[in-house]
Design a protein around this motif. Structure first.
Motif, PDB file in Angstrom:
ATOM      1  N   GLY A  29       0.939  -1.119  -0.069  1.00  0.00           N
ATOM      2  CA  GLY A  29       0.039   0.054   0.218  1.00  0.00           C
ATOM      3  C   GLY A  29       0.973   1.227  -0.047  1.00  0.00           C
ATOM      4  N   ARG A  30       2.250   1.193  -0.257  1.00  0.00           N
ATOM      5  CA  ARG A  30       3.050   2.271  -0.340  1.00  0.00           C
ATOM      6  C   ARG A  30       3.667   2.522  -1.701  1.00  0.00           C
ATOM      7  N   LEU A  31       3.894   3.543  -2.049  1.00  0.00           N
ATOM      8  CA  LEU A  31       4.451   4.116  -3.199  1.00  0.00           C
ATOM      9  C   LEU A  31       5.818   4.254  -3.169  1.00  0.00           C
ATOM     10  N   LEU A  32       6.961   3.788  -3.832  1.00  0.00           N
ATOM     11  CA  LEU A  32       8.295   4.381  -3.894  1.00  0.00           C
ATOM     12  C   LEU A  32       8.542   5.490  -4.626  1.00  0.00           C
ATOM     13  N   LEU A  33       8.880   6.737  -3.777  1.00  0.00           N
ATOM     14  CA  LEU A  33       9.274   7.761  -4.295  1.00  0.00           C
ATOM     15  C   LEU A  33      10.814   8.357  -4.362  1.00  0.00           C
ATOM     16  N   GLY A 117      24.850  10.801  -8.759  1.00  0.00           N
ATOM     17  CA  GLY A 117      24.582  11.648  -7.727  1.00  0.00           C
ATOM     18  C   GLY A 117      23.398  12.770  -7.581  1.00  0.00           C
ATOM     19  N   VAL A 118      22.408  12.206  -8.431  1.00  0.00           N
ATOM     20  CA  VAL A 118      21.108  13.172  -8.534  1.00  0.00           C
ATOM     21  C   VAL A 118      20.188  12.565  -7.224  1.00  0.00           C
ATOM     22  N   VAL A 119      19.827  11.341  -7.347  1.00  0.00           N
ATOM     23  CA  VAL A 119      18.874  10.952  -6.485  1.00  0.00           C
ATOM     24  C   VAL A 119      19.532  10.804  -4.926  1.00  0.00           C
ATOM     25  N   ASN A 120      18.781  11.301  -4.107  1.00  0.00           N
ATOM     26  CA  ASN A 120      19.508  11.614  -2.659  1.00  0.00           C
ATOM     27  C   ASN A 120      18.638  11.173  -1.518  1.00  0.00           C
ATOM     28  N   ARG A 121      17.446  10.811  -1.767  1.00  0.00           N
ATOM     29  CA  ARG A 121      16.466  10.277  -0.962  1.00  0.00           C
ATOM     30  C   ARG A 121      15.481   9.349  -1.364  1.00  0.00           C
ATOM     31  N   HIS A 122      14.850   8.391  -0.802  1.00  0.00           N
ATOM     32  CA  HIS A 122      13.672   7.552  -1.215  1.00  0.00           C
ATOM     33  C   HIS A 122      12.793   7.666   0.143  1.00  0.00           C
ATOM     34  N   ARG A 123      11.730   7.349  -0.389  1.00  0.00           N
ATOM     35  CA  ARG A 123      10.546   7.446   0.416  1.00  0.00           C
ATOM     36  C   ARG A 123       9.439   6.327   0.198  1.00  0.00           C
ATOM     37  N   TRP A 124       8.874   5.405   0.992  1.00  0.00           N
ATOM     38  CA  TRP A 124       7.708   4.568   0.527  1.00  0.00           C
ATOM     39  C   TRP A 124       6.502   5.334   1.127  1.00  0.00           C
ATOM     40  N   VAL A 125       5.401   5.924   0.519  1.00  0.00           N
ATOM     41  CA  VAL A 125       4.394   6.594   0.971  1.00  0.00           C
ATOM     42  C   VAL A 125       3.119   6.090   0.524  1.00  0.00           C
ATOM     43  N   THR A 126       2.356   6.420   1.649  1.00  0.00           N
ATOM     44  CA  THR A 126       0.727   5.779   1.552  1.00  0.00           C
ATOM     45  C   THR A 126       0.137   7.163   0.602  1.00  0.00           C
ATOM     46  N   GLU A 127      -1.081   6.916   0.058  1.00  0.00           N
ATOM     47  CA  GLU A 127      -1.733   7.859  -0.818  1.00  0.00           C
ATOM     48  C   GLU A 127      -1.914   9.132   0.190  1.00  0.00           C
ATOM     49  N   ALA A 128      -2.487   8.843   1.350  1.00  0.00           N
ATOM     50  CA  ALA A 128      -2.541  10.013   2.453  1.00  0.00           C
ATOM     51  C   ALA A 128      -1.087  10.825   2.422  1.00  0.00           C
ATOM     52  N   VAL A 135       4.748  16.634  -5.474  1.00  0.00           N
ATOM     53  CA  VAL A 135       5.304  15.324  -6.213  1.00  0.00           C
ATOM     54  C   VAL A 135       4.643  15.841  -7.664  1.00  0.00           C
ATOM     55  N   LYS A 136       5.383  15.296  -8.773  1.00  0.00           N
ATOM     56  CA  LYS A 136       5.247  15.514 -10.097  1.00  0.00           C
ATOM     57  C   LYS A 136       5.357  13.970 -10.866  1.00  0.00           C
ATOM     58  N   PRO A 137       4.396  13.807 -11.773  1.00  0.00           N
ATOM     59  CA  PRO A 137       3.471  14.510 -12.151  1.00  0.00           C
ATOM     60  C   PRO A 137       2.298  14.644 -11.482  1.00  0.00           C
ATOM     61  N   ASP A 138       1.189  15.648 -11.497  1.00  0.00           N
ATOM     62  CA  ASP A 138       0.092  15.630 -10.615  1.00  0.00           C
ATOM     63  C   ASP A 138      -0.648  14.398 -10.867  1.00  0.00           C
ATOM     64  N   THR A 139      -0.606  13.688 -11.752  1.00  0.00           N
ATOM     65  CA  THR A 139      -1.679  12.281 -11.998  1.00  0.00           C
ATOM     66  C   THR A 139      -0.866  11.358 -11.618  1.00  0.00           C
ATOM     67  N   LEU A 140       0.387  11.211 -10.840  1.00  0.00           N
ATOM     68  CA  LEU A 140       1.051  10.105 -10.463  1.00  0.00           C
ATOM     69  C   LEU A 140       0.198   9.382  -9.206  1.00  0.00           C
ATOM     70  N   ALA A 141      -0.541   9.987  -8.176  1.00  0.00           N
ATOM     71  CA  ALA A 141      -1.186   9.394  -7.277  1.00  0.00           C
ATOM     72  C   ALA A 141      -2.425   8.629  -7.736  1.00  0.00           C
ATOM     73  N   SER A 142      -3.037   9.169  -8.715  1.00  0.00           N
ATOM     74  CA  SER A 142      -4.365   8.586  -9.143  1.00  0.00           C
ATOM     75  C   SER A 142      -3.897   7.501 -10.018  1.00  0.00           C
ATOM     76  N   VAL A 143      -2.626   7.280 -10.618  1.00  0.00           N
ATOM     77  CA  VAL A 143      -2.335   6.401 -11.551  1.00  0.00           C
ATOM     78  C   VAL A 143      -1.789   5.380 -10.449  1.00  0.00           C
ATOM     79  N   ALA A 144      -1.082   5.614  -9.582  1.00  0.00           N
ATOM     80  CA  ALA A 144      -0.444   4.461  -8.619  1.00  0.00           C
ATOM     81  C   ALA A 144      -1.455   3.767  -7.773  1.00  0.00           C
ATOM     82  N   PHE A 145      -2.436   4.646  -7.090  1.00  0.00           N
ATOM     83  CA  PHE A 145      -3.223   4.061  -6.202  1.00  0.00           C
ATOM     84  C   PHE A 145      -4.937   3.693  -6.683  1.00  0.00           C
ATOM     85  N   GLY A 146      -5.085   4.008  -8.002  1.00  0.00           N
ATOM     86  CA  GLY A 146      -6.188   3.646  -8.265  1.00  0.00           C
ATOM     87  C   GLY A 146      -6.661   3.266  -9.563  1.00  0.00           C
ATOM     88  N   GLY A 147      -5.747   4.018 -10.594  1.00  0.00           N
ATOM     89  CA  GLY A 147      -6.055   3.966 -11.896  1.00  0.00           C
ATOM     90  C   GLY A 147      -5.735   2.751 -12.603  1.00  0.00           C
TER      91      GLY A 147
END
Length: 160
Positions: A29-33, A117-128, A135-147
């Motif tokens: 239930g978490r998305l990697l960012l 040396g560009v990526v410096n942090r990672h997070r697993w996040v819930t939709e909330a 976050v970019k793009p704006d549609t990422l949450a809807s694609v990841a969690f429901g689309g």
């Protein structure tokens, strides 16, 4: 090749859009960012991935990029989003193709080191949790969690 025609742009031929691939990886239930700004210059988050190298498939490029940025081995699934952005001042234009993906290797993200040396942090996040982040793009949450299916996110001006 196209010629720049807007005021203040560089004269002469402009290269075509840069092609990149990105992974939509859900786990428990978490998305990697990832935060892809050197030196923590920005609070902008995105899906892991990066530029396509010629001579390798989109899937192979995505597996390589995700491993470099996160240390994760993935299985690449179906495409789910096409997003494009540009910088009108420089002429830069990028097209990102997003794929659903699943982790098949050890998920020890904290130990990964991006060779560029560009990526410096990672997070697993819930939709909330994601709703409280930039976050970019704006549609990422809807694609990841429901689309389901494929989404096209129209050309937008780059955000820093």
């Amino acid at each position: 090749m196209t010629r720049a025609s807007s005021p203040g742009s560089r004269p002469g031929p402009q290269p075509g859009p840069r092609l990149a691939v990105r992974a939509v990886i859900l786990r428990q239930g978490r998305l990697l960012l990832v935060n892809a700004w050197p030196g923590r210059q920005s609070d902008l988050w995105c899906a892991p991935g990066g530029g396509v190298e010629r001579g390798a498939s989109l899937h192979d490029n995505l597996r390589r990029e995700v491993f470099e940025e996160t240390g994760l081995a993935i299985r690449v699934g179906a495409p789910c989003l096409v997003n494009e952005f540009h910088d009108p001042r420089s002429g830069f234009h990028q097209v990102d193709v997003y794929f659903h993906a699943e982790v098949i290797g050890q998920a020890k993200v904290e130990d990964a080191r991006d060779p560029e040396g560009v990526v410096n942090r990672h997070r697993w996040v819930t939709e909330a949790e994601m709703s409280g982040l930039r976050v970019k793009p704006d549609t990422l949450a809807s694609v990841a969690f429901g689309g389901d299916g494929m989404v096209y996110d129209p050309l937008e001006v780059i955000v820093r």
